[in-house]
Design an enzyme around this catalytic site. Structure first.
Site, PDB file in Angstrom:
ATOM      1  N   ALA A   1       0.831  -1.206   0.000  1.00  6.38           N
ATOM      2  CA  ALA A   1       0.000   0.000   0.000  1.00  6.38           C
ATOM      3  C   ALA A   1       0.862   1.251   0.000  1.00  6.38           C
ATOM      4  O   ALA A   1       1.839   1.337   0.728  1.00  6.38           O
ATOM      5  CB  ALA A   1      -0.903   0.008   1.237  1.00  6.38           C
ATOM      6  N   CYS A   2       0.492   2.214  -0.836  1.00  9.74           N
ATOM      7  CA  CYS A   2       1.140   3.529  -0.764  1.00  9.74           C
ATOM      8  C   CYS A   2       0.067   4.591  -0.870  1.00  9.74           C
ATOM      9  O   CYS A   2      -1.109   4.270  -1.005  1.00  9.74           O
ATOM     10  CB  CYS A   2       2.221   3.705  -1.820  1.00  9.74           C
ATOM     11  SG  CYS A   2       1.638   4.193  -3.434  1.00  9.74           S
ATOM     12  N   GLY A   3       0.463   5.844  -0.811  1.00  7.28           N
ATOM     13  CA  GLY A   3      -0.492   6.939  -0.756  1.00  7.28           C
ATOM     14  C   GLY A   3      -1.604   6.840  -1.791  1.00  7.28           C
ATOM     15  O   GLY A   3      -2.763   6.693  -1.457  1.00  7.28           O
TER      16      GLY A   3
ATOM     17  N   THR B   1       5.083   4.694  -6.087  1.00  2.00           N
ATOM     18  CA  THR B   1       5.924   3.932  -5.179  1.00  2.00           C
ATOM     19  C   THR B   1       5.475   2.483  -5.023  1.00  2.00           C
ATOM     20  O   THR B   1       6.294   1.581  -5.020  1.00  2.00           O
ATOM     21  CB  THR B   1       6.029   4.598  -3.794  1.00  2.00           C
ATOM     22  OG1 THR B   1       4.736   4.787  -3.290  1.00  2.00           O
ATOM     23  CG2 THR B   1       6.739   5.908  -3.887  1.00  2.00           C
TER      24      THR B   1
ATOM     25  N   ALA C   1      -3.598   3.453   0.041  1.00  4.31           N
ATOM     26  CA  ALA C   1      -3.747   3.348   1.492  1.00  4.31           C
ATOM     27  C   ALA C   1      -5.223   3.259   1.884  1.00  4.31           C
ATOM     28  O   ALA C   1      -5.600   2.481   2.765  1.00  4.31           O
ATOM     29  CB  ALA C   1      -3.075   4.537   2.166  1.00  4.31           C
TER      30      ALA C   1
END
Lengths: 93, 157
Positions: free
Chosen positions: A9-11, A16, A42
């Site tokens: 999970a990323c923003g 990323t 996220a």
């Protein structure tokens, strides 16, 4: 044995997590682990966490329930990556 | 899929950016990408807005870097604009509301299809693992040196 599943999970799921997913896949495969690695934003974690064995996040996440979470930037910066790989292997045992 | 070298050029490098804060840095690189037609007018503000919620500073074994970016809708053609900073500027650390990192190198991304640009992202992240290289890059005196250093480093991998 069923394949282990890792959620990254990323923003916002743009840059990323794409890189981290690939890096984790590459490293775990080279260590002989057959895993499924998916990516998400996220905000999507609460809806997805339950069907994964481990979450790797580059950003704070909530709603991961019982699924263990490793928060790290090492797959982007290279700093501390060996330790994180060990930790991931440990959690997936 | 194409690696990082296909997405960088001397036209998209700014040397010794002199800016007070992270948003002014982002604005300078955003303007450059806009002037060259890589991004839409909405891009710069969108990157700034995203940086406020999901910061992109990274602490490496060399100099601090940041990879500001935003959603594909603001992008015309994928590219990476590169900036070196005259003096370090504080960015918030990725995934962290409290910690900051002194950034001296900026890689501002214009991404329109993450799966297509995976190789580019991977080679970029590969550069971050070499602290000595990042220090060299930060000290480059002109645009062509920045590009030459990166191409040489990519050729090594």
């Amino acid at each position: 044995m069923a394949k282990k599943k890792v959620l990254v999970a990323c923003g916002t799921g743009i840059a990323t997590s794409t890189v981290v997913v690939n890096k984790i896949k590459e490293i775990l495969t080279s260590k002989g682990l057959d895993v499924v690695v998916d990516q998400c934003k996220a905000a999507e974690v609460p809806g997805k966490a339950a069907s994964y064995d481990l979450i790797v996040a580059t950003t704070p996440i909530t709603g991961s329930g019982d699924t263990p979470v490793i928060r790290t930037l090492s797959f982007l910066t290279g700093v501390g990556i060996d330790k994180d790989v060990e930790l991931i292997m440990e959690k997936l045992k | 899929m194409k690696g990082l070298s296909s997405y960088i050029s001397e036209d998209l490098v700014l040397i010794h950016i002199d800016a007070e804060d992270e948003f002014l840095c982002i604005e300078q690189l955003g303007n450059l990408l806009y002037k060259k037609g890589f991004v839409k007018e909405t891009y710069t503000q969108a990157v700034i807005d995203r940086e406020k919620v999901y910061p992109t500073g990274l602490s490496t074994s060399g100099v601090g870097v940041a990879i500001p970016h935003t959603d594909a809708v603001h992008v015309n053609k994928p590219a990476v604009a590169i900036g070196t900073l005259k003096k370090p500027v504080l960015f918030h650390l990725m995934g962290d509301d409290e910690q900051t990192v002194e950034v001296q190198l900026l890689f501002q991304l214009a991404i329109n299809e993450p799966s297509e640009q995976l190789e580019m992202l991977q080679s970029l992240v590969g550069l971050f693992a070499d602290g000595e290289f990042l220090k060299c890059l930060q000290q480059a005196e002109d645009e062509s040196t920045v590009i030459a250093l990166i191409q040489a480093e990519l050729a090594k991998a």
